[in-house]
Design an enzyme around this catalytic site. Structure first.
Site, PDB file in Angstrom:
ATOM      1  N   PRO A  16       0.875  -1.166   0.092  1.00 46.00           N
ATOM      2  CA  PRO A  16      -0.158  -0.105  -0.032  1.00 46.00           C
ATOM      3  C   PRO A  16       0.841   1.317  -0.026  1.00 46.00           C
ATOM      4  O   PRO A  16       1.638   1.526   0.598  1.00 46.00           O
ATOM      5  CB  PRO A  16      -0.838  -0.427   1.336  1.00 46.00           C
ATOM      6  N   GLN A  71      -6.554  -2.540   3.918  1.00 41.68           N
ATOM      7  CA  GLN A  71      -5.619  -2.316   5.105  1.00 41.68           C
ATOM      8  C   GLN A  71      -6.244  -1.481   6.048  1.00 41.68           C
ATOM      9  O   GLN A  71      -6.580  -0.279   5.736  1.00 41.68           O
ATOM     10  CB  GLN A  71      -4.262  -1.824   4.840  1.00 41.68           C
ATOM     11  N   CYS A 101       3.164   2.117   9.875  1.00 40.47           N
ATOM     12  CA  CYS A 101       3.044   3.668   9.684  1.00 40.47           C
ATOM     13  C   CYS A 101       3.528   4.285  10.789  1.00 40.47           C
ATOM     14  O   CYS A 101       3.310   4.414  11.737  1.00 40.47           O
ATOM     15  CB  CYS A 101       1.376   3.872   9.372  1.00 40.47           C
ATOM     16  N   LYS A 140       0.979  -5.943   8.559  1.00 41.40           N
ATOM     17  CA  LYS A 140       2.110  -5.134   8.085  1.00 41.40           C
ATOM     18  C   LYS A 140       3.170  -4.339   8.806  1.00 41.40           C
ATOM     19  O   LYS A 140       2.419  -3.476   9.363  1.00 41.40           O
ATOM     20  CB  LYS A 140       1.857  -4.324   6.631  1.00 41.40           C
ATOM     21  N   ASN A 202       9.578  -6.782   1.762  1.00 41.71           N
ATOM     22  CA  ASN A 202       9.132  -5.763   1.449  1.00 41.71           C
ATOM     23  C   ASN A 202      10.478  -4.491   1.766  1.00 41.71           C
ATOM     24  O   ASN A 202      10.961  -4.488   2.587  1.00 41.71           O
ATOM     25  CB  ASN A 202       7.825  -4.984   2.079  1.00 41.71           C
ATOM     26  N   GLY A 203      10.583  -3.771   0.663  1.00 38.44           N
ATOM     27  CA  GLY A 203      11.584  -2.412   0.750  1.00 38.44           C
ATOM     28  C   GLY A 203      12.363  -2.633  -0.480  1.00 38.44           C
ATOM     29  O   GLY A 203      13.255  -3.417  -0.667  1.00 38.44           O
ATOM     30  N   ASP A 204      12.420  -1.625  -1.166  1.00 35.97           N
ATOM     31  CA  ASP A 204      13.304  -1.331  -2.374  1.00 35.97           C
ATOM     32  C   ASP A 204      13.436  -2.302  -3.407  1.00 35.97           C
ATOM     33  O   ASP A 204      14.551  -2.450  -4.233  1.00 35.97           O
ATOM     34  CB  ASP A 204      14.776  -1.165  -1.863  1.00 35.97           C
ATOM     35  N   GLY A 226       6.114  -1.611  -3.338  1.00 43.52           N
ATOM     36  CA  GLY A 226       5.280  -0.567  -3.603  1.00 43.52           C
ATOM     37  C   GLY A 226       5.830   0.292  -4.656  1.00 43.52           C
ATOM     38  O   GLY A 226       5.336   0.518  -5.745  1.00 43.52           O
ATOM     39  N   ARG A 227       6.941   1.248  -4.330  1.00 42.40           N
ATOM     40  CA  ARG A 227       7.243   2.382  -5.296  1.00 42.40           C
ATOM     41  C   ARG A 227       7.906   1.595  -6.454  1.00 42.40           C
ATOM     42  O   ARG A 227       7.620   2.393  -7.737  1.00 42.40           O
ATOM     43  CB  ARG A 227       8.281   3.085  -4.540  1.00 42.40           C
TER      44      ARG A 227
HETATM   45  C1  LIG Z   1       3.755   7.604  -0.258  1.00 42.47           C
HETATM   46  C2  LIG Z   1       3.823   6.301   0.453  1.00 42.47           C
HETATM   47  C3  LIG Z   1       2.539   5.793   1.149  1.00 42.47           C
HETATM   48  C4  LIG Z   1       2.609   4.807   1.894  1.00 42.47           C
HETATM   49  N1  LIG Z   1       1.335   4.345   2.557  1.00 42.47           N
HETATM   50  C5  LIG Z   1       1.221   2.985   3.251  1.00 42.47           C
HETATM   51  C6  LIG Z   1       0.155   2.770   3.763  1.00 42.47           C
HETATM   52  O1  LIG Z   1      -0.940   3.221   3.507  1.00 42.47           O
HETATM   53  N2  LIG Z   1       0.200   1.326   4.295  1.00 42.47           N
HETATM   54  C7  LIG Z   1       1.514   0.754   4.783  1.00 42.47           C
HETATM   55  O2  LIG Z   1       1.179  -0.260   5.372  1.00 42.47           O
HETATM   56  N3  LIG Z   1       2.551   1.317   4.019  1.00 42.47           N
HETATM   57  C8  LIG Z   1       2.585   2.450   3.488  1.00 42.47           C
HETATM   58  N4  LIG Z   1       3.784   2.749   2.831  1.00 42.47           N
HETATM   59  C9  LIG Z   1       4.969   2.043   3.080  1.00 42.47           C
HETATM   60  C10 LIG Z   1       5.167   0.914   1.777  1.00 42.47           C
HETATM   61  O3  LIG Z   1       3.884   0.162   1.640  1.00 42.47           O
HETATM   62  C11 LIG Z   1       6.347   0.197   1.606  1.00 42.47           C
HETATM   63  O4  LIG Z   1       6.369  -0.647   2.924  1.00 42.47           O
HETATM   64  C12 LIG Z   1       7.392   0.964   1.582  1.00 42.47           C
HETATM   65  O5  LIG Z   1       7.305   1.854   0.590  1.00 42.47           O
HETATM   66  C13 LIG Z   1       8.560   0.120   1.224  1.00 42.47           C
HETATM   67  O6  LIG Z   1       8.609  -0.579   0.102  1.00 42.47           O
HETATM   68  P1  LIG Z   1       8.921  -0.183  -1.340  1.00 42.47           P
HETATM   69  O7  LIG Z   1      10.521   0.282  -1.306  1.00 42.47           O
HETATM   70  O8  LIG Z   1       8.609  -1.242  -2.421  1.00 42.47           O
HETATM   71  O9  LIG Z   1       8.017   1.117  -1.721  1.00 42.47           O
HETATM   72  C14 LIG Z   1       3.752   4.051   2.146  1.00 42.47           C
HETATM   73  C15 LIG Z   1       4.914   4.597   1.464  1.00 42.47           C
HETATM   74  C16 LIG Z   1       5.025   5.752   0.809  1.00 42.47           C
HETATM   75  C17 LIG Z   1       6.198   6.041   0.260  1.00 42.47           C
END
Ligand SMILES: Cc1cc2nc3c(=O)[nH]c(=O)nc-3n(C[C@H](O)[C@H](O)[C@H](O)COP(=O)(O)O)c2cc1C
Length: 367
Positions: A16, A71, A101, A140, A202-204, A226-227
């Site tokens: 998310p 979520q 969060c 999460k 998860n992450g990067d 995510g990103r």
């Molecule tokens: C703009 C933004 C919004 C996010 N919103 C949520 C969220 O609503 N719930 C959640 O569990 N994590 C949230 N995250 C964290 C991401 O789900 C994820 O754990 C984090 O970005 C690392 O993964 P990634 O590197 O694949 O992005 C958010 C991250 C970003 C940057």
């Protein structure tokens, strides 16, 4: 890949991203393939129970948007349980509890990352949710509040004991925010702490190779992206293909990237209406443009569009301007091609951070 009673077509998950992982984006990704389970942005359990229109919009879905987890965040056990019951009755595939969060507004009331500091209380809250619904409840979290309090392994085990069906773990602490390298050893410690439930890393994860490295080095059952999905909506299809064949599919052609961007905008307008959909797309289009090569003409105009016609006019102008960067075959000349991204945990420690993925701006800038 199974999460409790839920059977999934792949071990790749959409993380998310509040403000971004809305229905239009999820539909765009699903059309490209490879995605096992998507999750909504975080939704306040109480707002959902009060049927606030903003909360209901956040969980809007369609048959093509399946399977979907919702979520929830909140710290009042009764509200979290009742919101899970309400969503289960509406046919969602799973309910995820937000324990990661870092936003002060969420942590102050005992939700988000604050849940990682109160293991017994958090397990009790999760247990009430597990007992109230037949669908899987997942959690999460981050590795812990800070380096001195890496509570994720103990919390994951406590949650498994009360029936939580899977744990998603972002390999950073709350204190880290998005700084530093994703800690694969930290993810591995969570994998080793649980008995049998899947742990999703998860992450990067920005490339299929990074997805494989995370799975191989941590033993996690799948990865959540995510990103990386925002940067490259093909990542799920490509990673699934890579896992199955060991081969990386070719990068999508520029025309295909433009087609998918336009499809995403059309879905945005269908779901949010033209003016609002276009305004929301102002922060989405530049992410597509990251793979277009030189795109400042496009980025400058797209952040002002309010109608589809304005968007297409900006795109047409960009396509004309872009010709100067093309060779005789219509491909970007080598010096203008964007550099590939490298996941933080795949880089040499001395490497510059310029190839790493930025954190999108938006309502949750401090995630
Ligand atoms: C703009 C933004 C919004 C996010 N919103 C949520 C969220 O609503 N719930 C959640 O569990 N994590 C949230 N995250 C964290 C991401 O789900 C994820 O754990 C984090 O970005 C690392 O993964 P990634 O590197 O694949 O992005 C958010 C991250 C970003 C940057």
């Amino acid at each position: 890949m199974r999460i409790g009673s839920l059977e999934l077509s792949s071990n790749l998950f959409l993380s998310p991203l509040a403000g971004y992982t809305n229905l239009p984006f999820r539909l765009t990704l699903r059309e490209l393939g490879g995605l096992g389970l998507a999750t909504t942005d975080l939704v306040n359990a109480r707002s959902l129970l009060e049927k606030k229109s903003k909360a209901l919009k956040l969980i809007e879905t369609r048959p093509a948007d399946q399977p979907l987890a919702v979520q929830l965040f909140g710290s009042v056990p009764g509200e979290m349980r009742d919101a899970a019951v309400y969503r289960a009755a509406c046919g969602v595939a799973a309910v995820d509890i937000n324990m990661g969060c870092p936003v002060p507004k969420v942590c102050r009331v005992g939700g988000g990352s604050a849940m990682m500091t109160e293991l017994a209380k958090t397990a009790e809250l999760a247990q009430a949710m597990v007992e109230a619904v037949a669908i899987p409840i997942t959690a999460k979290m981050r590795l812990g509040w800070d380096d001195q309090n890496l509570t994720a392994p103990d919390l994951a085990r406590a949650l498994e004991d009360v029936g939580v069906a899977a744990v998603f773990i972002h390999g950073r602490t709350r204190q880290q925010g998005f700084q530093g390298t994703v800690n694969l050893a930290g993810i591995c410690a969570v994998v080793q702490a649980v008995k049998s439930i899947p742990v999703i890393g998860n992450g990067d994860v920005t490339t299929p190779e990074a997805a494989r490295a995370m799975i191989e080095q941590t033993g996690c059952a799948g990865v959540s992206i995510g990103r990386g999905a925002f940067y490259n909506p093909w990542i799920f299809a490509h990673t699934q293909h890579f896992f199955a064949t060991g081969q990386l599919p070719p990068e999508p052609a520029f025309e295909e990237r433009v087609r998918v961007m336009c499809r995403h905008l059309d879905l945005m307008i269908e779901v949010f209406g033209e003016p609002h959909g276009c305004r929301m797309f102002r922060k989405v289009a530049p992410w597509y443009a990251r793979r277009f090569g030189p795109a400042n003409v496009f980025n400058r105009r797209v952040v002002h569009v309010s109608t589809t016609a304005e968007f297409h006019a900006a795109l047409e102008e960009f396509l004309r301007w872009r010709r100067q960067f093309l060779d005789a075959h219509g491909h970007l000349k080598p010096q203008y091609r964007p550099a590939p991204l490298v996941a933080s945990f795949m880089e040499e420690p001395s490497a510059s951070r310029s190839h790493q993925i930025p954190v999108p701006k938006g309502p949750m800038e401090t995630w």
